[in-house]
Motif scaffolding. Sequence first.
Motif, PDB file in Angstrom:
ATOM      1  N   GLY A   1     -26.906  23.607  17.925  1.00 23.62           N
ATOM      2  CA  GLY A   1     -25.967  24.567  17.363  1.00 23.62           C
ATOM      3  C   GLY A   1     -24.827  24.909  18.293  1.00 23.62           C
ATOM      4  O   GLY A   1     -24.138  24.029  18.821  1.00 23.62           O
ATOM      5  N   GLN A   2     -24.656  26.217  18.527  1.00 27.27           N
ATOM      6  CA  GLN A   2     -23.506  26.696  19.283  1.00 27.27           C
ATOM      7  C   GLN A   2     -23.472  26.180  20.714  1.00 27.27           C
ATOM      8  O   GLN A   2     -22.403  25.898  21.257  1.00 27.27           O
ATOM      9  CB  GLN A   2     -23.494  28.226  19.283  1.00 27.27           C
ATOM     10  CG  GLN A   2     -23.129  28.831  17.936  1.00 27.27           C
ATOM     11  CD  GLN A   2     -22.966  30.334  18.024  1.00 27.27           C
ATOM     12  OE1 GLN A   2     -23.467  30.973  18.944  1.00 27.27           O
ATOM     13  NE2 GLN A   2     -22.262  30.905  17.058  1.00 27.27           N
ATOM     14  N   GLN A   3     -24.633  26.059  21.344  1.00 30.69           N
ATOM     15  CA  GLN A   3     -24.633  25.633  22.743  1.00 30.69           C
ATOM     16  C   GLN A   3     -24.231  24.173  22.882  1.00 30.69           C
ATOM     17  O   GLN A   3     -23.576  23.783  23.846  1.00 30.69           O
ATOM     18  CB  GLN A   3     -26.001  25.902  23.373  1.00 30.69           C
ATOM     19  CG  GLN A   3     -26.384  27.381  23.383  1.00 30.69           C
ATOM     20  CD  GLN A   3     -25.218  28.282  23.783  1.00 30.69           C
ATOM     21  OE1 GLN A   3     -24.685  28.163  24.883  1.00 30.69           O
ATOM     22  NE2 GLN A   3     -24.811  29.183  22.889  1.00 30.69           N
ATOM     23  N   ALA A   4     -24.627  23.349  21.902  1.00 19.91           N
ATOM     24  CA  ALA A   4     -24.170  21.961  21.909  1.00 19.91           C
ATOM     25  C   ALA A   4     -22.658  21.916  21.726  1.00 19.91           C
ATOM     26  O   ALA A   4     -21.962  21.094  22.337  1.00 19.91           O
ATOM     27  CB  ALA A   4     -24.863  21.177  20.800  1.00 19.91           C
ATOM     28  N   GLN A   5     -22.144  22.817  20.910  1.00 17.20           N
ATOM     29  CA  GLN A   5     -20.695  22.908  20.692  1.00 17.20           C
ATOM     30  C   GLN A   5     -19.991  23.342  21.974  1.00 17.20           C
ATOM     31  O   GLN A   5     -18.905  22.840  22.298  1.00 17.20           O
ATOM     32  CB  GLN A   5     -20.409  23.907  19.569  1.00 17.20           C
ATOM     33  CG  GLN A   5     -18.957  23.946  19.122  1.00 17.20           C
ATOM     34  CD  GLN A   5     -18.732  24.965  18.016  1.00 17.20           C
ATOM     35  OE1 GLN A   5     -18.981  26.150  18.196  1.00 17.20           O
ATOM     36  NE2 GLN A   5     -18.267  24.492  16.867  1.00 17.20           N
ATOM     37  N   LEU A   6     -20.627  24.251  22.713  1.00 17.20           N
ATOM     38  CA  LEU A   6     -20.048  24.713  23.976  1.00 17.20           C
ATOM     39  C   LEU A   6     -19.976  23.575  24.986  1.00 17.20           C
ATOM     40  O   LEU A   6     -18.950  23.380  25.650  1.00 17.20           O
ATOM     41  CB  LEU A   6     -20.883  25.868  24.540  1.00 17.20           C
ATOM     42  CG  LEU A   6     -20.472  26.391  25.925  1.00 17.20           C
ATOM     43  CD1 LEU A   6     -19.050  26.935  25.893  1.00 17.20           C
ATOM     44  CD2 LEU A   6     -21.447  27.470  26.402  1.00 17.20           C
ATOM     45  N   VAL A   7     -21.052  22.818  25.092  1.00 18.67           N
ATOM     46  CA  VAL A   7     -21.079  21.677  26.011  1.00 18.67           C
ATOM     47  C   VAL A   7     -19.982  20.681  25.645  1.00 18.67           C
ATOM     48  O   VAL A   7     -19.251  20.179  26.512  1.00 18.67           O
ATOM     49  CB  VAL A   7     -22.463  20.989  25.981  1.00 18.67           C
ATOM     50  CG1 VAL A   7     -22.412  19.644  26.705  1.00 18.67           C
ATOM     51  CG2 VAL A   7     -23.515  21.894  26.613  1.00 18.67           C
ATOM     52  N   GLU A   8     -19.846  20.418  24.362  1.00 20.30           N
ATOM     53  CA  GLU A   8     -18.824  19.481  23.900  1.00 20.30           C
ATOM     54  C   GLU A   8     -17.421  19.997  24.207  1.00 20.30           C
ATOM     55  O   GLU A   8     -16.528  19.224  24.591  1.00 20.30           O
ATOM     56  CB  GLU A   8     -18.983  19.252  22.396  1.00 20.30           C
ATOM     57  CG  GLU A   8     -18.015  18.223  21.824  1.00 20.30           C
ATOM     58  CD  GLU A   8     -18.216  17.996  20.336  1.00 20.30           C
ATOM     59  OE1 GLU A   8     -17.338  17.373  19.710  1.00 20.30           O
ATOM     60  OE2 GLU A   8     -19.253  18.447  19.801  1.00 20.30           O
ATOM     61  N   ALA A   9     -17.221  21.303  24.053  1.00 20.92           N
ATOM     62  CA  ALA A   9     -15.905  21.893  24.316  1.00 20.92           C
ATOM     63  C   ALA A   9     -15.546  21.791  25.795  1.00 20.92           C
ATOM     64  O   ALA A   9     -14.415  21.427  26.152  1.00 20.92           O
ATOM     65  CB  ALA A   9     -15.889  23.353  23.868  1.00 20.92           C
ATOM     66  N   ILE A  10     -16.502  22.107  26.662  1.00 21.61           N
ATOM     67  CA  ILE A  10     -16.238  22.033  28.106  1.00 21.61           C
ATOM     68  C   ILE A  10     -15.915  20.604  28.509  1.00 21.61           C
ATOM     69  O   ILE A  10     -14.956  20.346  29.248  1.00 21.61           O
ATOM     70  CB  ILE A  10     -17.446  22.569  28.900  1.00 21.61           C
ATOM     71  CG1 ILE A  10     -17.621  24.074  28.644  1.00 21.61           C
ATOM     72  CG2 ILE A  10     -17.263  22.307  30.395  1.00 21.61           C
ATOM     73  CD1 ILE A  10     -18.863  24.673  29.281  1.00 21.61           C
ATOM     74  N   ARG A  11     -16.696  19.673  28.007  1.00 23.16           N
ATOM     75  CA  ARG A  11     -16.437  18.265  28.341  1.00 23.16           C
ATOM     76  C   ARG A  11     -15.104  17.795  27.755  1.00 23.16           C
ATOM     77  O   ARG A  11     -14.387  17.011  28.379  1.00 23.16           O
ATOM     78  CB  ARG A  11     -17.580  17.397  27.825  1.00 23.16           C
ATOM     79  CG  ARG A  11     -18.842  17.510  28.673  1.00 23.16           C
ATOM     80  CD  ARG A  11     -19.914  16.579  28.179  1.00 23.16           C
ATOM     81  NE  ARG A  11     -21.090  16.635  29.040  1.00 23.16           N
ATOM     82  CZ  ARG A  11     -22.320  16.421  28.619  1.00 23.16           C
ATOM     83  NH1 ARG A  11     -22.548  16.131  27.343  1.00 23.16           N
ATOM     84  NH2 ARG A  11     -23.337  16.479  29.457  1.00 23.16           N
ATOM     85  N   GLY A  12     -14.784  18.290  26.571  1.00 22.73           N
ATOM     86  CA  GLY A  12     -13.520  17.894  25.951  1.00 22.73           C
ATOM     87  C   GLY A  12     -12.322  18.318  26.779  1.00 22.73           C
ATOM     88  O   GLY A  12     -11.369  17.548  26.963  1.00 22.73           O
ATOM     89  N   VAL A  13     -12.371  19.543  27.307  1.00 26.83           N
ATOM     90  CA  VAL A  13     -11.283  20.030  28.155  1.00 26.83           C
ATOM     91  C   VAL A  13     -11.245  19.245  29.466  1.00 26.83           C
ATOM     92  O   VAL A  13     -10.191  18.766  29.903  1.00 26.83           O
ATOM     93  CB  VAL A  13     -11.448  21.538  28.448  1.00 26.83           C
ATOM     94  CG1 VAL A  13     -10.397  21.997  29.467  1.00 26.83           C
ATOM     95  CG2 VAL A  13     -11.336  22.352  27.166  1.00 26.83           C
ATOM     96  N   GLY A  14     -12.409  19.091  30.085  1.00 22.00           N
ATOM     97  CA  GLY A  14     -12.460  18.401  31.369  1.00 22.00           C
ATOM     98  C   GLY A  14     -12.000  16.958  31.292  1.00 22.00           C
ATOM     99  O   GLY A  14     -11.211  16.492  32.123  1.00 22.00           O
ATOM    100  N   MET A  15     -12.464  16.246  30.274  1.00 21.53           N
ATOM    101  CA  MET A  15     -12.113  14.828  30.144  1.00 21.53           C
ATOM    102  C   MET A  15     -10.634  14.635  29.830  1.00 21.53           C
ATOM    103  O   MET A  15     -10.051  13.594  30.143  1.00 21.53           O
ATOM    104  CB  MET A  15     -12.967  14.181  29.056  1.00 21.53           C
ATOM    105  CG  MET A  15     -14.456  14.200  29.351  1.00 21.53           C
ATOM    106  SD  MET A  15     -14.923  13.088  30.683  1.00 21.53           S
ATOM    107  CE  MET A  15     -15.025  11.551  29.800  1.00 21.53           C
ATOM    108  N   ALA A  16     -10.018  15.647  29.204  1.00 23.26           N
ATOM    109  CA  ALA A  16      -8.594  15.540  28.878  1.00 23.26           C
ATOM    110  C   ALA A  16      -7.735  15.552  30.137  1.00 23.26           C
ATOM    111  O   ALA A  16      -6.677  14.915  30.185  1.00 23.26           O
ATOM    112  CB  ALA A  16      -8.186  16.676  27.950  1.00 23.26           C
ATOM    113  N   PHE A  17      -8.193  16.271  31.150  1.00 24.45           N
ATOM    114  CA  PHE A  17      -7.400  16.398  32.376  1.00 24.45           C
ATOM    115  C   PHE A  17      -7.942  15.558  33.529  1.00 24.45           C
ATOM    116  O   PHE A  17      -7.196  15.198  34.440  1.00 24.45           O
ATOM    117  CB  PHE A  17      -7.324  17.870  32.790  1.00 24.45           C
ATOM    118  CG  PHE A  17      -6.508  18.710  31.853  1.00 24.45           C
ATOM    119  CD1 PHE A  17      -5.134  18.777  31.984  1.00 24.45           C
ATOM    120  CD2 PHE A  17      -7.114  19.408  30.809  1.00 24.45           C
ATOM    121  CE1 PHE A  17      -4.366  19.536  31.111  1.00 24.45           C
ATOM    122  CE2 PHE A  17      -6.364  20.170  29.927  1.00 24.45           C
ATOM    123  CZ  PHE A  17      -4.985  20.235  30.073  1.00 24.45           C
TER     124      PHE A  17
END
Length: 303
Positions: free
Chosen positions: A279-295
């Motif tokens: 649920g939400q925690q998997a979404q949080l992990v994905e969001a953090i990785r999404g930001v990090g991988m972008a930069f």
Amino acid sequence: KVSADVVGVVGTQAGAGHVPAGRLSAHDEEDAALEAAMRLLREQLVDMENVANSIIRPILTSATKYLEKLVLKLHKEDFQNPDLNRTSSYISDIENRLQAIKHKVLYLFDATTTPYEYSCRQMAARVVSFFIRQASLHQPMSEEGKMKLSTDIAQIQFAVGTVYNVEKLGALFKELKAFRSLLFMDTGGVPHCMEVRNAIVHPLNVLHHLFSRAATPSLLPLPHVHSGKSLEDYSEELDLLADMALEGTAQQYDCYYDTWQSISALVDAYEHAHEADAGQQAQLVEAIRGVGMAFWPPLDVTH
């Protein structure tokens, strides 16, 4: 008080009637003498400006350091179960200190001079950037806490505005407003929003803030907590990295790569602890990785 701009105009006008030596009338000789005097005065004004800088900068540097300590008191506020009817005490302290600086220090200086403008801008920029960083580093934070922090953001803008127009800070003013919007953004949408994709909010500030959304903060500690560092020490490290940043280039965030690697390792551990949570925690992990991988995309080790 003598305006360098006025002197410049007078000096230019005084030299307008200059003619070659040997053909000077008495009037022209007076103009030439006045031009020479104005040239000397302009040189002395530069020296006076340097003296003014040497006086005002140490004073405001010391004041800024004290303001940083007041901003750090943000972490003593309750953003989990806040009293929304009470002004944060650290905000009141910052307002009072800035008023004291304005009425006991700044009034001694000519507000139209370059040293005054530059020093006030530097102080305002540091307070705003330091505030955004500390706000992003606060953990945990409830929805009510976000409302409280949103109010604090508006009040810090007003407080700093007593000594310098925050809107004139440009990118920092935009980041302050964008960070306020980020607070209420859905976690899944954070990596894709304009504020993040265009780096209006510094990517590390985004990542730090996302940590505050962890359901179990102890399982996703912020980098400085995990390494046992104080907020002051961690901020100093980030300041040193910021000094190395190649602003305005494609490589401006490269100096933070190791910091991202540390954050990534913490996220990996958090994901493992919540591996059954889709649920939400998997979404949080994905969001953090999404930001990090972008930069900070993975390094290509094949070349």
